[in-house]
Write an enzyme that holds these catalytic residues in place. Structure first.
Site, PDB file in Angstrom:
ATOM      1  CB  CYS A  46      -0.896  -0.007   1.235  1.00 34.12           C
ATOM      2  SG  CYS A  46      -1.943   1.456   1.343  1.00 34.12           S
ATOM      3  CB  CYS A  49       0.272   6.589   4.829  1.00 40.04           C
ATOM      4  SG  CYS A  49       0.596   5.211   5.934  1.00 40.04           S
ATOM      5  CB  CYS A  53       0.704  -1.926   5.193  1.00 43.08           C
ATOM      6  SG  CYS A  53       0.635  -0.923   6.681  1.00 43.08           S
ATOM      7  CB  CYS A  81      -5.554   1.646   8.358  1.00 38.53           C
ATOM      8  SG  CYS A  81      -5.100   2.665   6.945  1.00 38.53           S
ATOM      9  CE  LYS A  83      -4.304   7.611   3.150  1.00 41.91           C
ATOM     10  NZ  LYS A  83      -3.260   8.456   3.761  1.00 41.91           N
TER      11      LYS A  83
HETATM   12  S1  SF4 Z   1      -2.750   0.154   5.016  1.00 43.45           S
HETATM   13 FE1  SF4 Z   1      -3.023   2.133   6.073  1.00 43.45          FE
HETATM   14  S2  SF4 Z   1      -1.225   2.308   7.436  1.00 43.45           S
HETATM   15 FE2  SF4 Z   1      -0.750   0.729   5.888  1.00 43.45          FE
HETATM   16  S3  SF4 Z   1       0.329   1.866   4.237  1.00 43.45           S
HETATM   17 FE3  SF4 Z   1      -1.861   1.778   3.706  1.00 43.45          FE
HETATM   18  S4  SF4 Z   1      -2.699   3.697   4.492  1.00 43.45           S
HETATM   19 FE4  SF4 Z   1      -0.723   3.385   5.497  1.00 43.45          FE
END
Ligand code: SF4
Length: 171
Positions: A46, A49, A53, A81, A83
């Site tokens: 991901c 952010c 992850c 998460c 998002k």
């Molecule tokens: S799953 Fe959530 S915490 Fe992990 S990289 Fe994506 S946005 Fe960031």
């Protein structure tokens, strides 16, 4: 506190899901003997952010149908998460902006028309040149996304070339 401890201790993922556009990195295909015909599971990350992850994306007939955390990821340990899980909407939601829009009505009226990238960039460039000529380069102030933004330095470079020292990154 690690990123995972932070995710465990807060509900920030749910809050963040409304304000950003998740992206996924190109990944590697998982080897699995019992995969359904036409379905591939791809290990990826991901990029919504800085936590980056580990993700397993299920792709069916060329379309992502599911995102889940990769339990092999040493930081996130299979968790994602809200998002990150909303990444499918970032790919396919019909209301996602895919091209520049220009307001045609009064501010707040909600009327827009599609314009080309050339027109959008030309309009912005003309306005920047006009402002610089009239008020000086330092009248322009720029901000960029957090430190997880892989393009963070491009805003600094732009301001450097434009002639303003006024830029910041809120994180
Ligand atoms: S799953 Fe959530 S915490 Fe992990 S990289 Fe994506 S946005 Fe960031």
């Amino acid at each position: 506190m690690t990123v995972q401890e932070y995710l465990d201790a807060t509900d920030i993922g749910g809050l963040l899901s409304a304000v950003d556009t998740p992206m996924l990195r190109a990944g590697v295909v998982c080897s699995s003997a019992d995969q359904e015909e036409g379905v591939r599971k791809i290990k990826t990350c991901c990029r919504a952010c800085i936590a980056n992850c580990g993700v397993i994306a299920t792709v069916k007939d060329g379309r992502v149908v599911k995102l889940e955390g990769n339990p092999e990821d040493r930081m996130s340990k299979g968790r994602m998460c809200a998002k990150g899980l909303a990444g499918i909407q970032a790919l396919y939601h019909p209301n996602r902006n895919k091209y520049p829009l220009k307001r045609v009505g009064a501010r707040g009226e909600g009327r827009w028309k599609r314009i080309s990238w050339e027109e959008a960039l030309g309009t912005i460039a003309d306005k920047l040149i006009e402002v610089k000529r009239e008020y000086g380069a330092e009248s322009v102030f720029c901000s960029t996304g957090g430190g997880g933004n892989p393009e963070i330095w491009s805003i600094a470079r732009f301001c450097n070339i434009f002639g303003t020292p006024n830029w910041f990154e809120p994180g």
